[in-house]
Design an enzyme around this catalytic site. Sequence first.
Site, PDB file in Angstrom:
ATOM      1  N   GLY A  15       0.819  -1.206   0.000  1.00 32.01           N
ATOM      2  CA  GLY A  15       0.000   0.000   0.000  1.00 32.01           C
ATOM      3  C   GLY A  15       0.851   1.253   0.000  1.00 32.01           C
ATOM      4  O   GLY A  15       1.883   1.312   0.674  1.00 32.01           O
ATOM      5  N   ARG A  76       0.877  -5.390  -5.984  1.00 29.06           N
ATOM      6  CA  ARG A  76       1.015  -6.692  -5.330  1.00 29.06           C
ATOM      7  C   ARG A  76       1.531  -7.671  -6.380  1.00 29.06           C
ATOM      8  O   ARG A  76       1.162  -7.591  -7.543  1.00 29.06           O
ATOM      9  CB  ARG A  76      -0.339  -7.184  -4.805  1.00 29.06           C
ATOM     10  CG  ARG A  76      -1.119  -6.138  -4.021  1.00 29.06           C
ATOM     11  CD  ARG A  76      -0.597  -5.906  -2.627  1.00 29.06           C
ATOM     12  NE  ARG A  76      -1.386  -4.937  -1.894  1.00 29.06           N
ATOM     13  CZ  ARG A  76      -1.114  -4.546  -0.662  1.00 29.06           C
ATOM     14  NH1 ARG A  76      -0.067  -5.042  -0.028  1.00 29.06           N
ATOM     15  NH2 ARG A  76      -1.886  -3.667  -0.051  1.00 29.06           N
ATOM     16  N   ASP A 107       5.143  -4.822   6.232  1.00 27.78           N
ATOM     17  CA  ASP A 107       5.625  -6.143   6.610  1.00 27.78           C
ATOM     18  C   ASP A 107       5.577  -7.148   5.468  1.00 27.78           C
ATOM     19  O   ASP A 107       6.442  -8.021   5.360  1.00 27.78           O
ATOM     20  CB  ASP A 107       4.874  -6.668   7.834  1.00 27.78           C
ATOM     21  CG  ASP A 107       3.364  -6.688   7.650  1.00 27.78           C
ATOM     22  OD1 ASP A 107       2.873  -6.296   6.581  1.00 27.78           O
ATOM     23  OD2 ASP A 107       2.670  -7.115   8.591  1.00 27.78           O
ATOM     24  N   THR A 130       4.234   2.749   5.718  1.00 26.93           N
ATOM     25  CA  THR A 130       2.861   2.277   5.902  1.00 26.93           C
ATOM     26  C   THR A 130       2.155   3.209   6.875  1.00 26.93           C
ATOM     27  O   THR A 130       2.738   3.599   7.893  1.00 26.93           O
ATOM     28  CB  THR A 130       2.806   0.834   6.444  1.00 26.93           C
ATOM     29  OG1 THR A 130       1.465   0.526   6.849  1.00 26.93           O
ATOM     30  CG2 THR A 130       3.727   0.632   7.628  1.00 26.93           C
ATOM     31  N   ASP A 132      -0.187   2.534   8.869  1.00 24.29           N
ATOM     32  CA  ASP A 132      -0.694   1.855  10.071  1.00 24.29           C
ATOM     33  C   ASP A 132       0.243   1.946  11.268  1.00 24.29           C
ATOM     34  O   ASP A 132      -0.163   1.676  12.394  1.00 24.29           O
ATOM     35  CB  ASP A 132      -0.969   0.382   9.767  1.00 24.29           C
ATOM     36  CG  ASP A 132      -2.172   0.184   8.855  1.00 24.29           C
ATOM     37  OD1 ASP A 132      -3.070   1.044   8.871  1.00 24.29           O
ATOM     38  OD2 ASP A 132      -2.202  -0.810   8.123  1.00 24.29           O
ATOM     39  N   ASP A 134       2.520  -0.066  12.183  1.00 25.09           N
ATOM     40  CA  ASP A 134       2.453  -1.376  12.826  1.00 25.09           C
ATOM     41  C   ASP A 134       3.707  -2.222  12.648  1.00 25.09           C
ATOM     42  O   ASP A 134       3.677  -3.439  12.826  1.00 25.09           O
ATOM     43  CB  ASP A 134       1.239  -2.150  12.302  1.00 25.09           C
ATOM     44  CG  ASP A 134       1.290  -2.368  10.788  1.00 25.09           C
ATOM     45  OD1 ASP A 134       2.146  -1.772  10.117  1.00 25.09           O
ATOM     46  OD2 ASP A 134       0.452  -3.133  10.268  1.00 25.09           O
ATOM     47  N   ARG A 176      -6.405  -2.660  10.520  1.00 27.99           N
ATOM     48  CA  ARG A 176      -6.985  -4.004  10.614  1.00 27.99           C
ATOM     49  C   ARG A 176      -6.438  -4.757  11.824  1.00 27.99           C
ATOM     50  O   ARG A 176      -7.143  -5.494  12.497  1.00 27.99           O
ATOM     51  CB  ARG A 176      -6.701  -4.789   9.330  1.00 27.99           C
ATOM     52  CG  ARG A 176      -7.390  -6.154   9.268  1.00 27.99           C
ATOM     53  CD  ARG A 176      -7.198  -6.823   7.918  1.00 27.99           C
ATOM     54  NE  ARG A 176      -7.840  -6.100   6.845  1.00 27.99           N
ATOM     55  CZ  ARG A 176      -7.198  -5.384   5.918  1.00 27.99           C
ATOM     56  NH1 ARG A 176      -5.877  -5.307   5.942  1.00 27.99           N
ATOM     57  NH2 ARG A 176      -7.850  -4.756   4.973  1.00 27.99           N
TER      58      ARG A 176
END
Length: 328
Positions: A15, A76, A107, A130, A132, A134, A176
């Site tokens: 992303g 992707r 990741d 990213t 997120d 995360d 998510r």
Amino acid sequence: MNTKINKIAVLTSGGDSPGMNAAIRAVVRNAAFSNLECDGIYRGFQGLIENEFVELGPRSVKNIINRGGTFLKSARSKDFMTKEGRQKAYDNLKSRNIDALIVIGGDGTFTGASVFNKEFDIPIIGVPGTIDNDINGTDFTIGYDTALNTVVEAIDKIRDTASSHDRLFLVEVMGRDAGDIALNSGIGAGAEEILIPEENMGVDRLLESLQKSRKSGKTSSIIVVAEGDQIGKNITSLADFIQTSLPEYEVKVTVLGHTQRGGSPSCFDRVLASRLGVGAVDALLEGKSNVMVGISHKKVVYVPFDIAINGQKKLDTDLIRVADIVST
């Protein structure tokens, strides 16, 4: 690793996030500063397999630091998940005399890069891009700060409508598996409740909180919901449940979606991306490989891919306490 580095390549994968262009710019310009050649690879690992390379120099990356997304584009790649695909990718790198690779992504990107490194022993450095936030081993990821600002701005506008019409708004944000965006934007925007994957608040407590808010005189409320929250099947079913349980509220749903990914990167993200991009080239010149360059306590650090991918990044539990206090 004893490989002499003369030429590198850089790609973005997964992303997109605001600040990726700033990171590419930093990689290219530090390569030039360090007398290295540098190629860009379009469309991530898929472009690596399909030989979509472009030579990049300092002037190739002018006027991109302020642009969101990634000018190298992203994709992707199912082909990269196969040994045959990775072999083709490696052959393309060797045909262009590329000695090392810098990958910007999350990741999933680092997982693919780690496998590639172990199979072909080509030096690879990861840069965390990213929204997120995360990735384990770094305090911040590129794009996270911009996404936060985008969310807070949107919630501020939604609150105007909520207050004007005495409505309860559920605002879904990305996350998510991680609640960083929801938790921080919720506090920043003054949300009455924040629902995150790491903490299952439970419907009873949520309803009790909303009833308490109503009795205290609040006629409108904002609930920030991370997309991975555990209450309800989805935000729509949660809204229906609240509406049925608390008919005195008029419940509305807003899903911010991919607006969080776009936009011009914040100053923080531009500086972070620049530091990490420069740090990625420095890492290669220092003989490092199969690591992510991150930021910890304002210092550049290098984290093995295995730890960055598999380690569990801890949520700041003090922020949960802060959120509970300031939302009363």
